[in-house]
Design a protein around this motif. Structure first.
Motif, PDB file in Angstrom:
ATOM      1  N   ASP A   1       6.768  -2.115 -11.353  1.00 30.68           N
ATOM      2  CA  ASP A   1       5.928  -1.820 -10.178  1.00 30.68           C
ATOM      3  C   ASP A   1       5.248  -0.460 -10.330  1.00 30.68           C
ATOM      4  O   ASP A   1       4.119  -0.260  -9.876  1.00 30.68           O
TER       5      ASP A   1
ATOM      6  N   ASP B   1       2.430   1.822  -3.418  1.00 29.08           N
ATOM      7  CA  ASP B   1       1.450   2.407  -4.338  1.00 29.08           C
ATOM      8  C   ASP B   1       1.290   3.899  -4.053  1.00 29.08           C
ATOM      9  O   ASP B   1       1.224   4.726  -4.972  1.00 29.08           O
TER      10      ASP B   1
ATOM     11  N   THR C   1      -5.028  10.451  -4.245  1.00 28.80           N
ATOM     12  CA  THR C   1      -3.754   9.901  -3.767  1.00 28.80           C
ATOM     13  C   THR C   1      -3.605  10.134  -2.271  1.00 28.80           C
ATOM     14  O   THR C   1      -3.115   9.264  -1.537  1.00 28.80           O
TER      15      THR C   1
ATOM     16  N   ARG D   1      -3.462   0.279 -11.210  1.00 27.33           N
ATOM     17  CA  ARG D   1      -4.429   0.071 -10.121  1.00 27.33           C
ATOM     18  C   ARG D   1      -5.179   1.353  -9.769  1.00 27.33           C
ATOM     19  O   ARG D   1      -6.229   1.307  -9.139  1.00 27.33           O
ATOM     20  N   HIS D   2      -4.612   2.509 -10.139  1.00 27.32           N
ATOM     21  CA  HIS D   2      -5.219   3.805  -9.763  1.00 27.32           C
ATOM     22  C   HIS D   2      -5.301   4.695 -10.997  1.00 27.32           C
ATOM     23  O   HIS D   2      -4.688   5.761 -11.049  1.00 27.32           O
TER      24      HIS D   2
ATOM     25  N   GLU E   1       0.841  -1.201   0.000  1.00 26.78           N
ATOM     26  CA  GLU E   1       0.000   0.000   0.000  1.00 26.78           C
ATOM     27  C   GLU E   1       0.875   1.249   0.000  1.00 26.78           C
ATOM     28  O   GLU E   1       0.596   2.237  -0.684  1.00 26.78           O
TER      29      GLU E   1
ATOM     30  N   ALA F   1       1.252  -0.008 -10.308  1.00 26.11           N
ATOM     31  CA  ALA F   1       0.575   0.888  -9.356  1.00 26.11           C
ATOM     32  C   ALA F   1      -0.306   1.880 -10.107  1.00 26.11           C
ATOM     33  O   ALA F   1      -1.445   2.156  -9.709  1.00 26.11           O
TER      34      ALA F   1
END
Ligand code: HEC
Length: 156
Positions: free
Chosen positions: A130, A70, A146, A137-138, A67, A134
């Motif tokens: 990565d 991210d 954010t 995912r958003h 988390e 990330a």
């Protein structure tokens, strides 16, 4: 000598060249930091209390959870807006999105910070893949959304 470098205006240059002692493993991250982040967060990422948060202990902690990683990627991607508390000081600033950085550069600068500016040995905390994951995912991330991703850390 190291005190001299630390206090001198050449520190930023040493950073940019990756020449400062202890940073040999993180030249890419250190140079992205010097070129893009140091203007606000300071050459040693210590911040300016009340204006710009330091990027020290809490970033190392964020780097240790999925988390948190991210969150770090999205702060650089969308910028950040919302109240953050760091080392007893409150920040209600606005960080602009940092555009124009490649995924590899975002991974490098965040790995540099999450390794306590290259002082903690180990593999990079984040790779370019990565960063891409990330962001996927958003996909509609904003500076405000954010902020909602910011992990709560134990302690004061
Ligand atoms: C124009 C100034 C500015 C620049 C350039 C900037 N930042 Fe920031 N940054 C801020 C401000 C202001 C905040 C706090 C925002 C708030 O209060 O919501 C912040 C917050 C952060 C945070 C969140 C800290 C926390 O404790 O949650 C991270 C991580 C961060 N910045 C990383 C970076 C990185 C990495 C770069 C370079 C790629 C960078 N910043 C460039 C101004 C800046």
């Amino acid at each position: 000598m190291s005190r001299l470098i630390r206090n001198s205006r050449w520190w930023g240059l040493a950073f940019a060249l990756g020449a400062a002692p202890g940073f040999a493993d993180e030249p890419a991250g250190a140079s992205v930091f010097a070129g893009r982040c140091a203007v606000c967060h300071g050459p040693e990422a210590a911040g300016i209390p009340g204006s710009f948060p330091s990027l020290h202990e809490q970033i190392v902690a964020f780097g240790q959870s999925p988390e948190g990683r991210d969150y770090l990627v999205m702060v650089v991607t969308t910028g950040l807006m919302g109240e953050v508390k760091v080392a007893g000081a409150s920040y209600r600033g606005v960080m602009p999105a940092q555009s124009g950085l490649s995924e590899a550069e975002v991974a490098a600068v965040l790995s540099y910070l999450a390794s306590d500016r290259g002082k903690q040995p180990g593999p990079p905390v984040l790779a370019a893949a990565d960063v891409a994951a990330a962001r996927a995912r958003h996909p509609d991330g904003t500076a405000q959304s954010t902020y909602a991703l910011r992990p709560t850390l134990p302690g004061p």
